[in-house]
Scaffold this motif. Structure first.
Motif, short mmCIF file in Angstrom:
data_model
loop_
_atom_site.label_atom_id
_atom_site.label_comp_id
_atom_site.label_asym_id
_atom_site.label_seq_id
_atom_site.Cartn_x
_atom_site.Cartn_y
_atom_site.Cartn_z
N VAL A 267 0.84 -1.19 0.00
CA VAL A 267 0.00 0.00 0.00
C VAL A 267 0.88 1.25 0.00
O VAL A 267 1.79 1.39 0.81
N ALA A 367 -5.53 2.26 5.76
CA ALA A 367 -4.75 1.24 5.03
C ALA A 367 -4.58 0.00 5.87
O ALA A 367 -4.76 -1.14 5.39
N CYS A 376 3.67 -1.06 3.86
CA CYS A 376 3.01 0.23 3.65
C CYS A 376 4.09 1.30 3.55
O CYS A 376 4.98 1.37 4.41
#
Length: 505
Positions: A267, A367, A376
């Motif tokens: 992400v 997220a 991430c």
């Protein structure tokens, strides 16, 4: 512009411009020696007369060189042969690309890609050549009048060939060109979004561009959360920043899901402040126009998603862009206000100009809770302190997962979009203690110390359950008055490397 990778003799190339290198002290490269031999020593004669001495970044264009089929031969200075490295190679590529635009040539063949760079192969050589050529060709004139756009005529160059020594090198060169074009297209998208003024590039405009990106690629799915959705999710930090603007905030989500069904996504979260006046803690007026660039983190998410879609990487990547404006208004968040983030942590807003971390923290929580990512990575023009620390050469990097940090650093070195790691030690948490809330949004002690690290430390409070990295791009996202498109090259190279490593495993 079309790019080609070939392997052939320089004197036999029927092109408008042939490009070869010259080292300092008038030393011809092997490809230049071939041209010199074919022309009965013309190049050597030119060097002896002192018209070209091989200093880095210099160029000289010769017309109608005997023994060749090219209209022009361009000599490019490379500096001392023993000092030839990645930086001097890029400098030579940039000089030749710039000089080429001024010639009026419609096609060209470059033999600079034959140069031997320590620890680099011909895939890397060609990749850098295409990237730099595309960077030279990029123009932003969307906001000029029709007459001005006509006067700023584009380059006449239509075909650009990069040569490699052997036919066996062609696959590597072609792979480099393909990756470079995708990265360049993504970088150009990020530049264009960032260069647009704040009255055009609003949160709603960004959301529409995300929908357009999905339509154009056919491989990305876009969703946009509206203000009511954010309220339902409890995104009090993001909404606090947007409270002073008439432009409603947007949380833009772009999903590129082309890996295995059970593969956790990577992400990317990018700060999308389309204009930052500082809110009630208003900024000085000098250079405030540059605060349209405060959405460069979000723009880089757009560019990265476009690039991997073009490359058709078989992996799962999600881009999240929290977007708003930060303006002073009667309803704007005030210094001393306390807001509740989506994570449930309360935040004392001691400076409304430390807003990027506020919109990012809710996006990072989203997220984590929505995607449970493998990794991430957030990127943001977060702190002026990072500009003081690293200037415009390197982005600041902080990570709670050493392998992720090392992989990002390596990708940056590889592509030429560098980052430098800063510590994320628990001792820095003390600087964010609040008298009234769980955390303050700026340092409450040592206010002038480690500003970039304090920004990363704040974000880490919302990412401890994830393998996470933060890129502070405040010094690298734009130069002067122009967006750079960074860190799109770093991010795309990281994703290419990650997919290659998975394939090898």
């Amino acid at each position: 512009m079309e790019y080609f990778v070939k392997s052939g003799n320089p004197e036999k190339q029927r092109v408008s411009c042939l490009i070869v290198g010259v080292f300092e002290r008038r030393t011809l490269t092997p490809m230049a020696e071939i041209i010199d031999l074919a022309s009965d020593g013309l190049l050597s004669s030119v060097l002896r007369r002192g018209d070209m001495d091989g200093k880095p970044g210099t160029t000289l264009v010769l017309h109608n060189v005997p023994g060749t089929l090219a209209d022009r031969v361009m000599l490019v200075g490379l500096g001392r042969e023993r000092n030839l490295d990645e930086a001097s190679y890029r400098k030579a590529l940039a000089a030749s690309s710039k000089a080429l635009q001024a010639t009026g040539a419609i096609d060209a063949a470059s033999y600079l890609t034959h140069l031997s760079i320590k620890n680099r192969d011909y895939q890397w050589n060609v990749k850098q050549a295409v990237l730099i050529s595309q960077d030279t060709l990029y123009r932003f004139d969307a906001c000029r009048g029709a007459k001005a756009r006509e006067e700023l005529s584009p380059s006449k160059l239509e075909r650009y060939t990069f040569d490699v020594p052997r036919r066996s090198d062609l696959p590597a060169g072609e792979s480099g060109a393909k990756e470079a074009l995708a990265i360049a297209h993504g970088t150009a998208l990020a530049k264009t979004l960032a260069n647009l003024p704040g009255n055009i590039c609003t949160p709603a405009y960004l959301a529409e561009q995300a929908r357009q990106l999905a339509e154009n690629t056919g491989s990305i799915t876009t969703r946009v959360l509206e203000q009511a959705d954010m309220q339902a999710l409890g995104m009090g930090a993001l909404l606090a920043v947007a409270s002073g603007s008439r432009q409603p905030p947007k949380l833009i989500i772009m999903e590129y899901l082309h890996g295995a069904a059970d593969e956790k996504p990577i992400v990317l979260v990018g700060k999308g402040l389309t204009f930052d006046a500082g809110g009630i803690s208003i900024k000085p007026s000098a250079a405030m126009d540059e605060m349209k660039f405060d959405m460069c983190g979000g723009a880089s998410v757009f560019g990265t998603l476009q690039a991997i879609a073009e490359l058709k990487l078989p992996m799962n990547v999600v881009g999240i862009v929290p977007s708003s404006e930060n303006l002073p208004d009667g309803q704007a968040v005030k210094p001393g206000d306390i807001v509740t983030s989506m994570s449930g942590q309360t935040i004392e807003v001691l400076n409304t100009d430390a807003e990027g971390r506020l919109i990012l923290c809710d996006a990072l929580t989203y997220a984590e809770q929505t995607y449970d990512p493998a990794y991430c990575i957030d990127m943001a023009t977060l702190t002026g302190a990072c500009v003081v620390a690293l200037g415009s050469i390197a982005s600041g990097l902080m990570s709670n997962h050493s392998p992720l940090g090392r992989a990002l650093l390596a990708a940056g070195e590889q592509i030429g979009d560098r980052a430098w790691e800063l510590p994320l030690w628990p001792e820095f948490d003390e600087n964010l203690k609040s008298e009234f809330a769980d955390i303050a949004n700026i340092a409450t002690k040592g206010a002038r110390e480690a500003g970039a690290i304090i920004g990363g430390t704040f974000l880490h409070r919302f990412t401890k359950k994830m393998k996470w990295a933060h890129l502070d791009i405040a010094g690298t996202a734009w130069q002067g008055k122009r967006a750079s498109g960074r860190p799109v090259p770093l991010l795309v190279q990281y994703l290419i490397n990650t997919q290659a490593r998975r394939t090898d495993e």
